[in-house]
Design a protein around this motif. Sequence first.
Motif, PDB file in Angstrom:
ATOM      1  N   CYS A 152       0.860  -1.320   0.057  1.00 37.52           N
ATOM      2  CA  CYS A 152      -0.040  -0.013   0.068  1.00 37.52           C
ATOM      3  C   CYS A 152       0.928   1.115  -0.105  1.00 37.52           C
ATOM      4  O   CYS A 152       0.171   2.434   0.238  1.00 37.52           O
ATOM      5  CB  CYS A 152      -1.035  -0.083   1.132  1.00 37.52           C
ATOM      6  N   CYS A 158      -0.131   2.956  -3.860  1.00 39.60           N
ATOM      7  CA  CYS A 158      -1.431   3.491  -3.865  1.00 39.60           C
ATOM      8  C   CYS A 158      -1.604   4.961  -3.181  1.00 39.60           C
ATOM      9  O   CYS A 158      -1.161   5.085  -1.848  1.00 39.60           O
ATOM     10  CB  CYS A 158      -2.393   2.402  -2.843  1.00 39.60           C
ATOM     11  N   CYS A 197      -8.275  -3.928  -0.182  1.00 42.05           N
ATOM     12  CA  CYS A 197      -8.814  -4.121  -1.518  1.00 42.05           C
ATOM     13  C   CYS A 197      -8.592  -5.787  -1.628  1.00 42.05           C
ATOM     14  O   CYS A 197      -7.564  -6.060  -1.081  1.00 42.05           O
ATOM     15  CB  CYS A 197      -8.316  -3.398  -2.476  1.00 42.05           C
TER      16      CYS A 197
HETATM   17  S1  SF4 Z   1      -6.814   0.225  -2.093  1.00 43.36           S
HETATM   18 FE1  SF4 Z   1      -5.420  -1.644  -1.646  1.00 43.36          FE
HETATM   19  S2  SF4 Z   1      -3.618  -0.996  -2.035  1.00 43.36           S
HETATM   20 FE2  SF4 Z   1      -4.794   0.874  -1.467  1.00 43.36          FE
HETATM   21  S3  SF4 Z   1      -4.307   1.299   0.521  1.00 43.36           S
HETATM   22 FE3  SF4 Z   1      -6.396   0.109   0.184  1.00 43.36          FE
HETATM   23  S4  SF4 Z   1      -5.724  -2.221   0.659  1.00 43.36           S
HETATM   24 FE4  SF4 Z   1      -3.824  -0.789   0.355  1.00 43.36          FE
END
Ligand code: SF4
Length: 217
Positions: A152, A158, A197
């Motif tokens: 993340c 992300c 996610c």
């Molecule tokens: S969307 Fe997925 S990759 Fe982005 S912060 Fe949330 S869990 Fe992490």
Amino acid sequence: MTLHPKSLTEELADWLAQGGRRIGEIVILPCGEGWEVRHVDDAESPASSLTAHKTPEAAREISKYDAAGQYRPLKGAPNLVHGWRLTLDTTAALRDALDFFYPAALGNWVAFTQGRATPSPIRETFARQTGMYRITGLLDEDDCRAVVADNCAYATNCRRRIAWPVAAGVPFDTLPPEKTNLEPAPDEMPVLCLHACSLLVASARTYIKKKRAAAGQ
Ligand code: SF4
């Protein structure tokens, strides 16, 4: 008299009226009676140097692939393409476009600021998995910290900010502040991650399988 809750378009209009301009990698500029959206790095670029688009649906195509033509499965990934501008006549059209760039970001932020969002601690999310992902329930707190730090990362992977803790009462205090800071700059709407996610869950599965294999389990 019954007060009806504001629509998301009205919430967006209020945020814009208060000077809101940035969400993730995009900037929103006043344009006549409407708005113009650009990649934040293109905010100062001459309009003539950018490819013009005029419908909310164009946001879906703009955000689909990165500059190398690779599909972007994670819309929070910091690889939104440059070189475009999207003019929209109304705030409702802007709201539709935002949902293509950052799905549910506006609704999540409004729900969060109104105390209506309940982010799930990551260990609870993993513990709820079934089938081939059931094994993610074996990640301990340090495993969760490692997987989240790896998958993340704000700078490279992300731009969503995680609103969930490791476990109830156990914050992600090992992550850089930009990943967990839910107090935005006055002109910014953070793109929140309220629930892990599927990409993170899949990575957690790979992580724990490797860890167990290394331990001969
Ligand atoms: S969307 Fe997925 S990759 Fe982005 S912060 Fe949330 S869990 Fe992490």
